[in-house]
Scaffold this motif. Structure first.
Motif, PDB file in Angstrom:
ATOM      1  N   MET A 228       0.953  -1.071  -0.129  1.00 50.04           N
ATOM      2  CA  MET A 228       0.171  -0.374  -0.053  1.00 50.04           C
ATOM      3  C   MET A 228       0.894   1.114  -0.010  1.00 50.04           C
ATOM      4  O   MET A 228       2.157   0.869   1.296  1.00 50.04           O
ATOM      5  CB  MET A 228      -1.345  -0.039   1.618  1.00 50.04           C
ATOM      6  CG  MET A 228      -1.708  -1.715   1.465  1.00 50.04           C
ATOM      7  SD  MET A 228      -2.708  -1.736  -0.038  1.00 50.04           S
ATOM      8  CE  MET A 228      -4.547   0.049   0.442  1.00 50.04           C
ATOM      9  N   ILE A 229       0.356   2.119  -0.837  1.00 51.00           N
ATOM     10  CA  ILE A 229       1.270   3.779  -1.165  1.00 51.00           C
ATOM     11  C   ILE A 229       0.420   4.256  -1.200  1.00 51.00           C
ATOM     12  O   ILE A 229      -0.765   4.429  -1.057  1.00 51.00           O
ATOM     13  CB  ILE A 229       2.263   3.647  -2.925  1.00 51.00           C
ATOM     14  CG1 ILE A 229       3.201   4.832  -2.283  1.00 51.00           C
ATOM     15  CG2 ILE A 229       1.486   3.192  -3.392  1.00 51.00           C
ATOM     16  CD1 ILE A 229       4.020   3.997  -3.905  1.00 51.00           C
ATOM     17  N   PRO A 230       0.831   5.666  -0.562  1.00 48.03           N
ATOM     18  CA  PRO A 230       0.743   6.938  -1.064  1.00 48.03           C
ATOM     19  C   PRO A 230      -0.341   7.453  -2.557  1.00 48.03           C
ATOM     20  O   PRO A 230       0.566   7.033  -3.169  1.00 48.03           O
ATOM     21  CB  PRO A 230       0.846   8.072  -0.426  1.00 48.03           C
ATOM     22  CG  PRO A 230       1.820   7.443   1.015  1.00 48.03           C
ATOM     23  CD  PRO A 230       1.716   6.075  -0.312  1.00 48.03           C
ATOM     24  N   TYR A 231      -1.269   7.175  -3.134  1.00 49.52           N
ATOM     25  CA  TYR A 231      -1.132   7.712  -4.068  1.00 49.52           C
ATOM     26  C   TYR A 231      -0.767   8.517  -4.694  1.00 49.52           C
ATOM     27  O   TYR A 231      -0.333   8.435  -5.835  1.00 49.52           O
ATOM     28  CB  TYR A 231      -2.459   7.902  -4.332  1.00 49.52           C
ATOM     29  CG  TYR A 231      -4.103   9.258  -4.339  1.00 49.52           C
ATOM     30  CD1 TYR A 231      -4.080   9.898  -5.539  1.00 49.52           C
ATOM     31  CD2 TYR A 231      -4.050   9.337  -3.644  1.00 49.52           C
ATOM     32  CE1 TYR A 231      -4.414  11.425  -4.857  1.00 49.52           C
ATOM     33  CE2 TYR A 231      -4.621  10.697  -2.706  1.00 49.52           C
ATOM     34  CZ  TYR A 231      -4.979  11.675  -4.089  1.00 49.52           C
ATOM     35  OH  TYR A 231      -5.931  12.979  -4.179  1.00 49.52           O
ATOM     36  N   ARG A 232      -0.484   9.567  -4.280  1.00 50.39           N
ATOM     37  CA  ARG A 232       0.098  11.225  -4.974  1.00 50.39           C
ATOM     38  C   ARG A 232       0.919  10.171  -5.291  1.00 50.39           C
ATOM     39  O   ARG A 232       2.146  11.320  -6.278  1.00 50.39           O
ATOM     40  CB  ARG A 232       0.029  12.325  -4.301  1.00 50.39           C
ATOM     41  CG  ARG A 232      -1.085  12.901  -4.839  1.00 50.39           C
ATOM     42  CD  ARG A 232      -1.736  14.637  -4.042  1.00 50.39           C
ATOM     43  NE  ARG A 232      -3.183  14.771  -4.442  1.00 50.39           N
ATOM     44  CZ  ARG A 232      -3.978  14.567  -5.330  1.00 50.39           C
ATOM     45  NH1 ARG A 232      -3.042  14.978  -6.811  1.00 50.39           N
ATOM     46  NH2 ARG A 232      -4.609  15.815  -5.828  1.00 50.39           N
ATOM     47  N   ALA A 233       2.461  10.035  -4.090  1.00 53.21           N
ATOM     48  CA  ALA A 233       3.493   9.465  -4.366  1.00 53.21           C
ATOM     49  C   ALA A 233       3.953   8.430  -5.177  1.00 53.21           C
ATOM     50  O   ALA A 233       4.741   8.640  -6.561  1.00 53.21           O
ATOM     51  CB  ALA A 233       3.927   9.036  -3.024  1.00 53.21           C
ATOM     52  N   LEU A 234       2.923   8.131  -5.849  1.00 53.14           N
ATOM     53  CA  LEU A 234       3.230   6.690  -7.349  1.00 53.14           C
ATOM     54  C   LEU A 234       2.406   7.485  -8.343  1.00 53.14           C
ATOM     55  O   LEU A 234       3.319   7.559  -8.848  1.00 53.14           O
ATOM     56  CB  LEU A 234       1.977   5.313  -6.239  1.00 53.14           C
ATOM     57  CG  LEU A 234       2.405   4.778  -7.297  1.00 53.14           C
ATOM     58  CD1 LEU A 234       3.450   3.691  -7.621  1.00 53.14           C
ATOM     59  CD2 LEU A 234       1.133   3.316  -7.360  1.00 53.14           C
ATOM     60  N   PHE A 235       1.403   8.378  -8.290  1.00 51.77           N
ATOM     61  CA  PHE A 235       1.031   9.014  -9.764  1.00 51.77           C
ATOM     62  C   PHE A 235       1.644  10.001  -9.852  1.00 51.77           C
ATOM     63  O   PHE A 235       2.362   9.988 -10.911  1.00 51.77           O
ATOM     64  CB  PHE A 235      -0.363   9.591  -9.458  1.00 51.77           C
ATOM     65  CG  PHE A 235      -1.366   7.793  -9.082  1.00 51.77           C
ATOM     66  CD1 PHE A 235      -1.396   6.897  -9.702  1.00 51.77           C
ATOM     67  CD2 PHE A 235      -2.599   8.016  -8.643  1.00 51.77           C
ATOM     68  CE1 PHE A 235      -1.661   5.597  -9.693  1.00 51.77           C
ATOM     69  CE2 PHE A 235      -3.145   6.813  -8.435  1.00 51.77           C
ATOM     70  CZ  PHE A 235      -3.263   5.841  -8.820  1.00 51.77           C
TER      71      PHE A 235
END
Length: 328
Positions: A228-235
């Protein structure tokens, strides 16, 4: 006359050669008792430092005496550290032994800083952080922080070198879960069923570029086998998508991401993801944790046509590993 002068010079040179051995040599003599942990035999390199140095230790148990004699031969360094080569003679009274021995110089840790943390039922504690042989000081500081971070009895890490941790480069170690959740996760980890600590121990690379923990804003973690990862960090940081391509809708707590002709919609608490309008069932639902929206990394990455490869830690340390994401 010339011959006398040459003789004089040779004598002076010889004296200087012998001087370190004779005039400055240290000969130590100790009497000791059996089993003494502070015996000179346990730290001979404190005494054997130069040619001519010797140490004699007599162990007397009240009935028999054993005499240990060590004399300096040379010194050097290898992969195990600094050492001294010494000749030894041991007289057991009923037998004798002699030979040569390599004696390593004990490593003396130095202080690399202080760390302040709060522990359950104890309160706030400030401890010195000490160096470890062959470990870089910065790496050792991280080791201290990691140990405290995953200790269920630690409620918070407060300061590093007297500075509030949120004001240091280690700010992300302040992202603690509530103590009740830490206890729950620790109890599950004991039987090997889960490891859900928000973790700085994951290395996440996108097309070979590392997403540093400080850029994440909050730490990734594993839930039921899913990273699970913070979405803004990934995108945004990982995939380089713009704010127009990553839209958060507060009314239904959903996030919609667009890459090329692919549109993915995720909703907090729902295990159904929509890829170009088609529903897909996920093992875990997006969740808000530590004031960040976490999403399952693999499904959304592969949904956006990225390839995902997970490499667990070679030492099999739970909560460690590397995620490599790349364009197909």
């Amino acid at each position: 006359m010339l011959r006398k002068s040459l003789y004089f010079i040779m004598i002076v040179v010889l004296l200087f050669i012998l001087l370190p051995v004779s005039a400055f040599a240290q000969n130590y003599y100790f009497t000791d008792t059996p089993g003494n942990i502070n015996s000179p035999l346990n730290h001979l390199t404190d005494y054997l430092k130069a040619p001519g140095d010797s140490v004699t230790v007599v162990i007397d148990d009240g009935q028999e005496k054993t005499t240990y004699y060590y004399s300096f031969v040379s010194k050097g360094t290898d992969s195990n550290g600094d050492y001294v080569i010494a000749n030894y003679n041991i007289d057991y009274g009923f037998d004798k032994d002699s030979g040569q021995k390599k004696i390593y110089v004990p490593y003396v840790p130095h202080k690399i800083g202080t760390i302040t943390y709060t522990k359950k039922d104890v309160g706030q504690i400030t401890e010195d952080m000490l160096s470890v042989k062959y470990v870089n000081d910065d790496v050792q500081i991280l080791g201290y922080l990691e140990g405290l971070y995953t200790d269920v009895n630690v409620i918070s890490i407060d300061k590093v070198n007297g500075v509030p941790i949120r004001q240091t480069q280690y700010w992300y170690f302040a992202n603690f879960l509530p103590q009740s959740e830490r206890k729950y996760l620790a109890s599950r980890f004991i039987d090997g069923t889960a490891y859900e600590w928000p973790s700085i121990f994951y290395t996440i690379n996108v097309n070979g570029k590392n997403i540093h923990p400080e850029q994440l804003g909050a730490m990734p973690y594993i839930k039921d086998g899913n990273t699970m990862i913070p979405y803004r960090a990934l995108f945004e940081l990982g995939f380089g998508l713009s704010e127009d391509q990553v839209v958060w809708n507060g009314s239904d707590q959903s996030v919609t991401v667009t890459r090329g002709n692919t549109v993915i919609k995720l909703q907090i608490g729902s295990t159904t993801a929509y890829i170009n309008g088609k529903p897909y069932t996920m093992n875990v639902a997006p969740v808000i944790k530590l004031d960040r929206t976490y999403i399952p990394l693999r499904l959304v990455s592969e949904g956006l046509r990225y390839k995902v490869n997970w490499t667990p830690d070679p030492g099999e340390r739970a909560g460690w590993g590397t995620v490599d994401i790349s364009d197909n």
